[in-house]
Write an enzyme that holds these catalytic residues in place. Structure first.
Site, PDB file in Angstrom:
ATOM      1  N   CYS A  20      -1.661   9.305   3.325  1.00  0.00           N
ATOM      2  CA  CYS A  20      -1.611   8.918   1.909  1.00  0.00           C
ATOM      3  C   CYS A  20      -2.884   9.379   1.210  1.00  0.00           C
ATOM      4  CB  CYS A  20      -1.446   7.414   1.784  1.00  0.00           C
ATOM      5  SG  CYS A  20      -2.696   6.519   2.697  1.00  0.00           S
TER       6      CYS A  20
ATOM      7  N   GLU B 101       0.883  -1.170   0.000  1.00  0.00           N
ATOM      8  CA  GLU B 101       0.000   0.000   0.000  1.00  0.00           C
ATOM      9  C   GLU B 101       0.916   1.214   0.000  1.00  0.00           C
ATOM     10  OE1 GLU B 101      -3.495  -0.459   2.369  1.00  0.00           O
ATOM     11  OE2 GLU B 101      -2.825  -2.418   3.037  1.00  0.00           O
TER      12      GLU B 101
HETATM   13  N1  NAD Z   1      -1.669   3.390   0.799  1.00  0.00           N
HETATM   14  C1  NAD Z   1      -1.708   3.393   2.118  1.00  0.00           C
HETATM   15  O1  NAD Z   1      -2.557   2.780   2.736  1.00  0.00           O
HETATM   16  C2  NAD Z   1      -0.686   4.175   2.883  1.00  0.00           C
HETATM   17  C3  NAD Z   1      -0.873   4.356   4.251  1.00  0.00           C
HETATM   18  C4  NAD Z   1       0.075   5.071   4.967  1.00  0.00           C
HETATM   19  C5  NAD Z   1       1.170   5.622   4.334  1.00  0.00           C
HETATM   20  N2  NAD Z   1       1.308   5.452   2.995  1.00  0.00           N
HETATM   21  C6  NAD Z   1       2.447   6.056   2.308  1.00  0.00           C
HETATM   22  O2  NAD Z   1       3.610   5.915   3.117  1.00  0.00           O
HETATM   23  C7  NAD Z   1       4.497   6.980   2.886  1.00  0.00           C
HETATM   24  C8  NAD Z   1       4.926   7.579   4.201  1.00  0.00           C
HETATM   25  O3  NAD Z   1       5.387   6.591   5.050  1.00  0.00           O
HETATM   26  P1  NAD Z   1       6.944   6.348   5.312  1.00  0.00           P
HETATM   27  O4  NAD Z   1       7.681   7.632   5.203  1.00  0.00           O
HETATM   28  O5  NAD Z   1       7.028   5.576   6.583  1.00  0.00           O
HETATM   29  O6  NAD Z   1       7.340   5.453   4.071  1.00  0.00           O
HETATM   30  P2  NAD Z   1       8.739   4.739   3.787  1.00  0.00           P
HETATM   31  O7  NAD Z   1       8.571   4.023   2.499  1.00  0.00           O
HETATM   32  O8  NAD Z   1       9.873   5.656   3.918  1.00  0.00           O
HETATM   33  O9  NAD Z   1       8.886   3.687   4.969  1.00  0.00           O
HETATM   34  C9  NAD Z   1       7.913   2.664   5.174  1.00  0.00           C
HETATM   35  C10 NAD Z   1       8.593   1.494   5.861  1.00  0.00           C
HETATM   36  O10 NAD Z   1       9.518   0.917   4.948  1.00  0.00           O
HETATM   37  C11 NAD Z   1      10.763   0.725   5.608  1.00  0.00           C
HETATM   38  N3  NAD Z   1      11.845   0.664   4.616  1.00  0.00           N
HETATM   39  C12 NAD Z   1      12.593   1.682   4.122  1.00  0.00           C
HETATM   40  N4  NAD Z   1      13.489   1.200   3.222  1.00  0.00           N
HETATM   41  C13 NAD Z   1      13.280  -0.142   3.132  1.00  0.00           C
HETATM   42  C14 NAD Z   1      13.868  -1.182   2.370  1.00  0.00           C
HETATM   43  N5  NAD Z   1      14.857  -0.971   1.512  1.00  0.00           N
HETATM   44  N6  NAD Z   1      13.394  -2.443   2.530  1.00  0.00           N
HETATM   45  C15 NAD Z   1      12.384  -2.688   3.378  1.00  0.00           C
HETATM   46  N7  NAD Z   1      11.794  -1.742   4.143  1.00  0.00           N
HETATM   47  C16 NAD Z   1      12.229  -0.480   4.022  1.00  0.00           C
HETATM   48  C17 NAD Z   1      10.819   1.879   6.584  1.00  0.00           C
HETATM   49  O11 NAD Z   1      11.779   1.641   7.588  1.00  0.00           O
HETATM   50  C18 NAD Z   1       9.395   1.876   7.102  1.00  0.00           C
HETATM   51  O12 NAD Z   1       9.214   0.881   8.087  1.00  0.00           O
HETATM   52  C19 NAD Z   1       3.762   7.962   2.004  1.00  0.00           C
HETATM   53  O13 NAD Z   1       4.182   7.800   0.684  1.00  0.00           O
HETATM   54  C20 NAD Z   1       2.309   7.523   2.158  1.00  0.00           C
HETATM   55  O14 NAD Z   1       1.487   7.899   1.081  1.00  0.00           O
HETATM   56  C21 NAD Z   1       0.425   4.738   2.269  1.00  0.00           C
HETATM   57  N1  LIG Z   2      -6.881   5.306   5.896  1.00  0.00           N
HETATM   58  C1  LIG Z   2      -6.500   6.681   6.060  1.00  0.00           C
HETATM   59  C2  LIG Z   2      -5.223   7.010   5.356  1.00  0.00           C
HETATM   60  C3  LIG Z   2      -4.074   6.077   5.603  1.00  0.00           C
HETATM   61  C4  LIG Z   2      -2.832   6.578   4.978  1.00  0.00           C
HETATM   62  O1  LIG Z   2      -2.082   7.384   5.376  1.00  0.00           O
HETATM   63  C5  LIG Z   2      -7.590   7.585   5.524  1.00  0.00           C
HETATM   64  O2  LIG Z   2      -8.560   7.102   4.971  1.00  0.00           O
HETATM   65  O3  LIG Z   2      -7.471   8.787   5.661  1.00  0.00           O
END
Ligand code: NAD
Ligand code: A1AUG
Length: 515
Positions: free
Chosen positions: A320, A286
């Site tokens: 996100c 995600e």
């Molecule tokens: N679609 C969704 O449901 C959703 C929900 C929440 C956040 N997000 C997205 O997450 C991002 C923000 O979160 P973030 O800054 O924690 O993201 P990030 O990708 O920097 O980190 C996410 C996780 O991945 C780990 N990670 C980093 N490098 C890695 C590697 N090489 N291998 C494996 N794991 C690794 C990090 O330590 C962390 O635990 C935004 O882009 C946001 O849109 C998406």
């Molecule tokens: N599920 C949350 C977003 C999660 C991601 O950052 C929302 O619906 O706002």
């Protein structure tokens, strides 16, 4: 019989008693600041020399806790334990697994304000956002527990008179859970709960900025009776431990929530079959979003402006699902923009020490730098009409920022900023608005404000996002009510908190017995 699922209600902080209870939660958290948390592998606490230091993003001097940092050797040990434990756990009764989640959820509910207070400190969340994060963690456990109960006997298939056929779901094996910091409790707990209630064992690698809330969740799972080795807590560097676990031949699946870049990297690496690996790894990813609120000519202007502001600046736009583009039909553009600017200028920014502070900090220096660099880009691509300043002297504070008259192809309209910045863009007509909204690599959330039924139906068909909302903002999905997840570069099309989410953690087995 379990009672039907209902989402956890949010706390009304206008009620004085609730405010006092939350303050008690803050005091509990204050009493355990700066403590150390060890790795948990097979139930054993393991302390390492190298530590992750979790700090309050609103006050860099305040240490929330130090957490032992796993190396590849620890990851290997955890993988072996999870692999062994899987042989027992996969045969455990689904009812028991669900009961553990229900008990864990009850424990969290009793300590709800403490958990939310920890999110205020560790993630810089405003009270209402922290409360919603904790409520969602509770919801995930309640919802997935019930989903497992409904899946435990498989799905009915046909049999001929001389045979008895069955179709059952069995778990996959060892999963690696890689969670983000922005829903540090809900998403971390939800991903973990879904995997283990389905009969898998896991290695949990939380985000390095919010590892303490994950350590507290491990304690809750233990108290709820989860056997040792089912969830192994291995915080560590993404590049070191993350890559190692993603590549590991015994990893059966990876459940990742985070940025597009890391998600794509994991997806690519997981596709490689390593020596000794006897399966193709499954990846549940995600990822990011570039989410749009579209305002039609027929929309309620006040509702539109409020929806944009709430979706853009709730938790400083670090969702996100956050609105980072407002696409507005030209005949109502000025009205919506003026009102949104007015509302934005009244938002309060600061350390979230009371429920009256609307917006707290962004998560860390790297986020601060990235968002400020987009503000500089924005100054060239549009007109700065609100905010634009940042201050990282004490914590990482950035004003809620609006850019007007941004071109549909500008960088501000295409790239995920993940901060309190929204670009306003004019559309000629409704078709043009949808074209702009779809003009992104992502496809996570969107909202349309309109009183035109034909436009609602058009958007329902043509606005290509996983979560589309009408006449409200584009954030705030509720588990079980609005299953959450996006299309295209927003991920692998999964729906957290939805009826088919657990199936992503299982495989179907057909058995056919001759009678
Ligand atoms: N679609 C969704 O449901 C959703 C929900 C929440 C956040 N997000 C997205 O997450 C991002 C923000 O979160 P973030 O800054 O924690 O993201 P990030 O990708 O920097 O980190 C996410 C996780 O991945 C780990 N990670 C980093 N490098 C890695 C590697 N090489 N291998 C494996 N794991 C690794 C990090 O330590 C962390 O635990 C935004 O882009 C946001 O849109 C998406
Ligand atoms: N599920 C949350 C977003 C999660 C991601 O950052 C929302 O619906 O706002």
């Amino acid at each position: 019989m379990v009672v039907p699922y209902k989402h956890e209600p949010f706390t009304d902080f206008k009620v004085e008693e609730n405010k006092l209870e939350f303050e008690k939660g803050l005091m509990v958290v204050q009493s355990y600041l700066n403590k150390n948390y060890d790795l948990v592998i097979g139930g054993e606490r393991i302390s390492t020399k190298d530590k992750i230091v979790s700090v309050n993003p609103a006050n860099k001097q305040e240490v929330i806790g130090t957490v032992s940092k796993a190396t590849q050797e620890h990851a290997e040990k955890a993988m072996n334990i999870a692999d062994e434990t899987f042989e027992v756990w996969r045969k455990s009764k689904p009812e028991m697994r669900a009961d553990i989640l229900f008990r864990a959820s009850a424990i969290v509910r009793r300590r709800k304000h403490e958990f939310s207070a920890l999110l205020v400190k560790e993630a810089g969340k405003p009270w209402n956002e922290a409360d919603a994060d904790t409520a969602e963690a509770i919801d995930f456990m309640e919802y997935y527990g019930r989903q497992m109960l409904s899946l435990k006997n498989g799905v009915k298939i046909e049999s001929r008179p001389i045979e008895y056929n069955r179709f059952n779901y069995i778990p996959l094996g060892v999963g690696v859970i890689i969670s983000p910091w922005n829903f540090a409790f809900a998403i971390m707990a939800g991903m973990t709960a879904a995997a283990v209630v389905s009969g898998n064992t896991v290695l949990l690698k939380p985000a390095s900025t919010t590892p303490v809330v994950a350590a507290k969740f491990i304690e809750v799972l233990e108290e709820a009776g989860l056997p040792a080795g089912v969830v192994n807590y291995v915080p560590g560097s993404g590049a070191e431990v993350g890559d190692y676990l993603v590549d590991h031949p015994r990893t059966r699946f990876i459940s990742f929530t985070g940025s597009r870049d890391v998600g794509v990297r994991i997806y690519e690496r997981a596709a490689k079959v390593h020596e000794g690996q006897i399966w193709l790894k499954r990846v549940i990813a995600e990822m990011g979003g570039k989410d749009t609120v579209v305002v039609d000519s027929s929309a309620d202007i006040e509702l539109a402006a409020q929806s944009i502001v709430a979706s853009a600046f709730g938790f400083s736009g670090q969702k996100c699902s956050a609105c980072s583009r407002a696409v507005i039909l030209e005949d109502v553009y000025d009205q919506v923009l003026d009102r949104a600017v007015q509302l934005t200028k009244n938002l309060s920014l600061g350390e979230t020490i009371s429920p009256s502070v609307y917006m707290g900090p962004v998560i860390d220096q790297a986020a601060f730098d990235k968002i400020m660099s987009y503000i500089e880009i924005g100054k060239k691509e549009g007109e700065l009409v609100a905010g634009g300043h940042g201050d990282n002297s004490q914590g990482f504070f950035i004003e809620p920022t609006i850019f007007a008259d941004v071109d549909e192809n500008a960088r501000l309209m295409k790239e995920e900023i993940f901060g309190p910045v929204v670009a306003f863009c004019k559309a000629k007509d409704f078709d043009h608005a949808l074209k702009i909204a779809n003009n992104t690599d992502y496809g996570l959330t969107g909202a349309v404000l309109t009183n035109n039924r034909a436009h609602i139906e058009k958007a329902r068909e043509d606005f290509h996002v996983g979560n589309l909302y009408f006449n409200r903002g584009c954030t705030g999905a509720i588990v079980g009510y609005q299953p959450f997840g996006g299309f295209n570069m927003s991920g692998t099309d999964s729906k957290a908190g939805g009826p088919d989410y657990l199936l992503l953690h299982m495989q179907a087995k057909t058995t056919s017995e001759m009678l």
